[in-house]
Write an enzyme that holds these catalytic residues in place. Structure first.
Site, mmCIF file in Angstrom:
data_model
loop_
_atom_site.group_PDB
_atom_site.id
_atom_site.type_symbol
_atom_site.label_atom_id
_atom_site.label_comp_id
_atom_site.label_asym_id
_atom_site.label_seq_id
_atom_site.Cartn_x
_atom_site.Cartn_y
_atom_site.Cartn_z
ATOM 1 N N ASP A 1 -12.627 -1.856 0.863
ATOM 2 C CA ASP A 1 -12.162 -0.474 0.917
ATOM 3 C C ASP A 1 -11.512 -0.187 2.268
ATOM 4 O O ASP A 1 -11.993 -0.647 3.303
ATOM 5 C CB ASP A 1 -13.374 0.447 0.709
ATOM 6 C CG ASP A 1 -12.938 1.852 0.405
ATOM 7 O OD1 ASP A 1 -12.379 2.065 -0.680
ATOM 8 O OD2 ASP A 1 -13.148 2.733 1.261
ATOM 9 N N GLU B 1 -7.967 -2.793 -1.015
ATOM 10 C CA GLU B 1 -7.597 -1.433 -1.365
ATOM 11 C C GLU B 1 -6.700 -0.927 -0.258
ATOM 12 O O GLU B 1 -7.164 -0.625 0.841
ATOM 13 C CB GLU B 1 -8.824 -0.529 -1.495
ATOM 14 C CG GLU B 1 -8.485 0.819 -2.077
ATOM 15 C CD GLU B 1 -8.713 1.994 -1.132
ATOM 16 O OE1 GLU B 1 -8.765 3.111 -1.627
ATOM 17 O OE2 GLU B 1 -8.827 1.810 0.083
#
Lengths: 602, 446
Positions: A244, A286
């Site tokens: 992330d 991401e």
């Protein structure tokens, strides 16, 4: 000074292994080790598995409740694996299930080595992994490298003992003037990337919320500690991570502190750990940016990529919606034309919907794509996209469009990521706050709580959908299983067809153009190891009206299109452009076979 | 057909068959009168035998009219039209690739261009006045059917645009030149083929269809809104005009130019109203509009322009809009097609085309006030967006078309008068499209 509460005490981890349950003589926190747990069996090794896999994003909280407390959990999810195996899912993507104060949906992790108690324990996770692997299903989860929750014991140590082993784990400063070129991401809630900590008497750096301090990657100990977090879960048997917020790991004065070379260097270290110690596991980046920037996160193309194996293709998704609204293939064709080649060992992840809202404010650099502002200005687009809705309500519950969208998801280049519930056309509840509209309980049966939980209906974490169109009494897995023409059975068949043709997974992609702007036609061509070609032709009518299209298939003169869902043989491709007619929002998948061939060759 | 053994016999056979065959060809421009005679002007043997391939220019006589046409003949197919023979028409590209010279025919690549040999050509079915062959989805060879002595403006203008690096054309790659009336004459032009392109007409009518199917949404609200495309199209057209001026120059129109132009508009009106009485009520207003074009503040810049610009002459590709077919109006004499004219002529042509696109679904349908309002709304919105885009990218000397409202209005009305004549003769049910535009424009003032 008021005593800070022990961070773990509030998080319900008493009695289970967790970070900081003891402190060593050297001042280091005792952390759980993988050897403390049983590890899961592995799926047979296949280094390229992710290139053809069908991913399924499932929220642990929303899928199935095994203990009747109103919240979905790991054991509940494990109990539904037969369903996911039947559907054809190859890999589950679980958003974070770590211990967390849940001030940012679990992305504020307060212990990388413990499970959020309401979801279960590390043992429960290993059980889930084991059960999934037995069915050939892999599991990946989110890992936030950039920051922790301020409740993480590392941060608590860091603020309390500046000279201790964790004193330098975060980015501390005497004033708030450094790195002033870095933008503030959450402009609505944050006024600065620095927040003053009264305990330590210094400012700490945070790119996201002020309760999420950024880890200090300048510190080699932090790098080692995070690599050990990777190893912890990989040792337990996890199949990979979605990393992330990767662009923000390092800071450097005079830059915007995004995508810095040293950030890529650290990702290369992560990749090397995976390659050397855990081959066959994957890293998925991401990075919500344009494809031409995202490719940087695949790493060096000369060696087939040496950073992340996968990255999400963010701009494709809104453009699929725009293309169908405009009845024009150009939004899709253009973004795919702008998508650079990726290294051989890499793959895109593509999706229609996920747990976040659909955002149109993906990047601000309008110069790079003149069309972007154009489309975002469209008021109807803004009303339909850029909001918190599921696929079915976005498409006004139109079955034809749901099939068209899913067919494109399953045939455009990249590994498709389904969002839980979309396979049955689940609805949303826009009256729930924040992003909860699309996070309601999975609808299994017409029974109490939609079969999701045996708890008192009042105790459930979010109410099940009860409206007359999408309500669980009519719309649920059980009902659709029994109906051969249901969206669920249709989706399963399409996934099955996709898996029969590796061209969908790794085939080259060619946009075939054509005279009709409302028809998007493309070819996926894959050369099998035996030298034979698997050629698949996909034709999509983006218009609500029936359309003809003439395709230049001269290269395949003499071949015969065989429709993939029914095996019907279409007329042989001749010298002239190949004429097809499609119903409104209709689509075709064909395999092109040599005339005389019966179309079995795959 | 194998009884034809050599080129001489073939030419004889073709000449005999042409009077019956020509009128059935889409590209043949003289369908209004019978073919009374066909005479060979030049013949060049490209392949002497097995198969025979002959390049032929014939003069077609139709009573008092004569015009030269280009043919490619073979003994391999019925009616001897070699353009339809996919094996044989590849020879043309091969000859260009080799910079061949055969008799008076000169095959040439543009400087620095490499072309492969051995590709097969596929005739394009939508072509109207010429014959185009597509090779391997990369090249398109346009054979001009009706020939005019001298260089073809299509090639001349696109070559000039290529030299100044214009991004809104398909790159010219080669040409075939012959001799006609003692003059070097362009007979074919090779360009880059853009396989993913869609013409502007298809794009625009898709948007109109979307709007017409909506219950209560306005043109700016529907997902299929075209205004963004129209604006970028306006920018592309303005850029091409600026590139043409850079490459080939521009000048200020003098009083004579303006006088001639206004007079020509008046004369066209006289001719058309003589045969179309429906135009009568608008004549005074039209004349006044033409007169008003005389005083355009800041004067009028004239230059080379496209000359026949409409939505069917522009292509949407994944990289933006392209303009094609710089031949000018096919029916007009060459002197008019190559004359310097105001770029606002092209703007007017495109504005008319938006009007046509908006109304084409209504033609031949029972009157529906709601749909008519929709059509008008779509037309207004996209005409405005196109003009705005044009103004954004226009060269300073050309400027914002909205600042030259009288002139633009006169050009648009002149074009509409031409359309009235065309529709009256060819598609009477479409007559309402230009007529209602004339009524609206003259009623609204500038």
């Amino acid at each position: 000074m008021q005593e800070e509460p022990r961070p773990d005490a509030a998080l319900g981890l008493t009695g289970v292994p967790h970070t900081g349950e003891a402190v060593g003589a050297d001042g280091l926190l005792v952390e759980p080790q993988a050897e403390d747990f049983r590890s899961a069996s592995l799926v047979p090794r296949d280094p390229a598995w992710f290139k053809g896999a069908v991913f399924y994003e499932v929220l642990v909280r929303a899928f199935s409740d095994s203990n009747g407390d109103g919240t979905g959990d790991l054991r509940g999810l494990a109990s539904r694996l037969d369903y996911l195996e039947w559907l054809g899912v190859d890999c589950l993507w679980l958003p974070p299930f770590y211990a967390s104060p849940l001030r940012d949906g679990g992305y504020d992790i307060s212990d990388f080595r413990a499970v959020l108690p309401e979801f279960g324990t590390v043992e429960d996770f290993v059980y889930l992994l084991d059960e999934a692997h037995r069915r050939g299903i892999r599991v990946i989860t989110d890992l936030v490298l950039n920051h922790t929750s301020d409740a993480h014991p590392w941060f608590q140590q860091s603020r309390a003992e500046p000279d201790g082993p964790y004193g330098n784990f975060y980015v501390w400063s005497d004033d708030d003037s450094r790195y002033s070129d870095a933008r503030i991401i959450f402009v609505d809630t944050e006024t600065s990337n620095w927040t003053y900590d009264p305990v330590r008497g210094q400012f700490y750096w945070h790119r996201f919320f002020s309760h999420q301090p950024d880890l200090n990657y300048e510190n080699p100990d932090v790098q080692e500690a995070m690599l050990d977090v990777l190893r912890f879960w990989l040792d337990l048997g996890i199949d990979g991570f979605r990393l992330d917020a990767v662009p923000y790991l390092f800071e450097q004065e005079g830059t915007n502190c995004e995508n810095l070379p040293r950030t890529h260097d650290f990702l290369k270290r992560c990749r090397k750990v995976v390659d050397d110690e855990y081959p066959g596991r994957v890293l998925l980046a991401e990075a919500n940016q344009w494809p031409s920037d995202v490719v940087e996160y695949f790493g060096n193309p000369e060696v087939g990529g040496d950073e992340c194996h996968m990255a999400f293709h963010f701009p494709l998704m809104p453009r699929i919606f725009m293309a169908v609204r405009r009845e024009s293939r150009f939004p899709i064709s253009e973004i795919l034309a702008q998508t650079p080649r990726i290294p051989d060992g890499c793959q895109w992840g593509i999706f229609l919907r996920n747990h976040d809202e659909l955002t149109l404010e993906m990047v601000t650099d309008e110069e790079r794509d003149y069309m972007y502002a154009e489309y975002a200005k469209d008021p109807r687009m803004k009303a339909n996209i850029g909001i918190r809705r599921r696929l079915a309500p976005l498409l006004e519950n139109d079955r034809n469009q749901q099939e068209l969208f899913t067919a494109m998801l399953l045939s455009l280049p990249g590994s498709p990521v389904l969002y839980y519930g979309d396979e049955i056309g689940m609805g949303d509840n826009i009256w729930l706050g924040d992003r909860d509209a699309v996070r309601t309980p999975m609808q299994w049966t017409p029974d109490r709580n939609a079969g999701f939980s045996g708890c008192d209906p009042g105790r459930i974490y979010l109410p099940v959908i009860m409206d007359p169109v999408y309500g669980y009494q009519a719309l649920n897995v059980e009902a659709q299983l029994n109906n051969q023409s249901s969206l669920l059975n249709w989706t399963r068949r399409m996934i099955e067809v996709r898996k029969q043709h590796h061209a969908f997974a790794e085939g080259d992609f060619d946009d075939l153009g054509g005279s009709n702007p409302s028809v998007l036609a493309y070819r996926r061509r894959w050369r099998r190891p035996d030298g034979q070609e698997d050629v698949v032709l996909c034709v999509n009518n983006l218009s609500r009206f029936p359309q003809p299209v003439e395709l230049d298939l001269a290269e395949h003169r003499g071949a015969r299109p065989v429709e993939l869902t029914g095996g019907v043989r279409f007329p042989t491709i001749g010298e002239l452009p190949y004429l097809l007619t499609l119903p409104g929002h209709g689509f075709y998948w064909f395999q092109l076979v040599d005339s005389g061939d019966d179309g079995e060759g795959r | 057909m194998n009884d034809v053994t050599d080129a001489h016999d073939l030419v004889k056979k073709v000449l005999a068959e042409l009077p019956a065959w020509l009128p059935a060809q889409r590209w043949f421009g003289g369908k209004d009168r019978p073919v009374t005679g066909v005479r060979e002007l030049t013949s060049t043997v490209l392949n002497a035998e097995d198969p025979v391939l002959v390049h032929l220019v014939v003069e077609v006589e139709q009573q008092d009219r004569r015009a030269p046409y280009q043919l490619l003949a073979t003994d391999q197919v019925e009616h001897c039209d070699a353009t339809a023979d996919l094996e044989l028409n590849g020879r043309l590209l091969d000859l260009v690739a080799r910079d061949a010279r055969i008799g008076d025919l000169r095959f040439e690549r543009e400087p620095g261009v490499e072309i492969p040999t051995g590709l097969r050509g596929r005739p394009v079915t939508s072509e109207q006045s010429n014959t185009s062959l597509v090779y391997g989805s990369q090249y398109i060879l346009k054979l001009f059917r009706k020939l005019t002595p001298g260089p073809n403006p299509d090639l001349v203008l696109q070559r000039a645009l290529q030299e100044v690096g214009c991004e809104h054309i398909a790159r010219p790659l080669g040409s075939i030149t012959g001799v006609l009336d003692g003059r070097e004459t362009t007979v074919a032009m090779l360009q880059q083929f853009v396989p993913d392109a869609v013409d502007g007409w298809a794009m625009a009518t898709t948007s109109v269809r979307d709007l017409m199917a909506e219950g209560d949404l306005h043109a700016y609200e529907v997902g299929g809104d075209f205004a963004g495309e129209a604006r970028r199209l306006g920018q592309a057209v303005a850029t091409v005009h600026a590139n043409l001026a850079d490459a080939l120059g521009s000048q200020r129109a003098d009083a004579d130019d303006i006088e001639r132009s206004v007079r020509a508009m008046g004369e066209r009106l006289d001719r058309v109203v003589a045969s179309v009485p429906e135009l009568e009520p608008y004549v005074p207003a039209l004349r006044e509009a033409f007169e008003q074009a005389r005083d355009t503040p800041g004067g009028v810049v004239i230059q080379h322009i496209h000359g026949d610009l409409h939505l069917g002459q522009v292509l949407r590709t994944v990289h933006g809009w392209l303009l094609i077919d710089f031949e000018g109006e096919p029916g007009a004499p060459i002197s008019e097609r190559t004359a310097l004219r105001s770029p606002l002529r092209d703007v007017a042509g495109m504005l008319r085309s938006f009007d046509y696109a908006a109304h084409q679904l209504l033609v031949g349908q029972p009157e529906d006030h709601q749909l008519a309002v929709r059509a008008l709304e779509w037309s207004r919105r996209n005409r405005a967006a196109f003009t705005e885009g044009y103004a954004e990218a226009a060269a300073e000397s050309v400027g914002d078309p909205r600042q030259r409202g009288y002139l633009l209005r006169a050009f648009e009305l002149d074009k509409a008068v031409y359309e009235v004549a065309y529709e009256y003769a060819n598609r009477p049910e479409w007559l309402t499209v230009p007529l209602s535009s004339i009524a609206r424009i003259t009623g609204e003032g500038a």
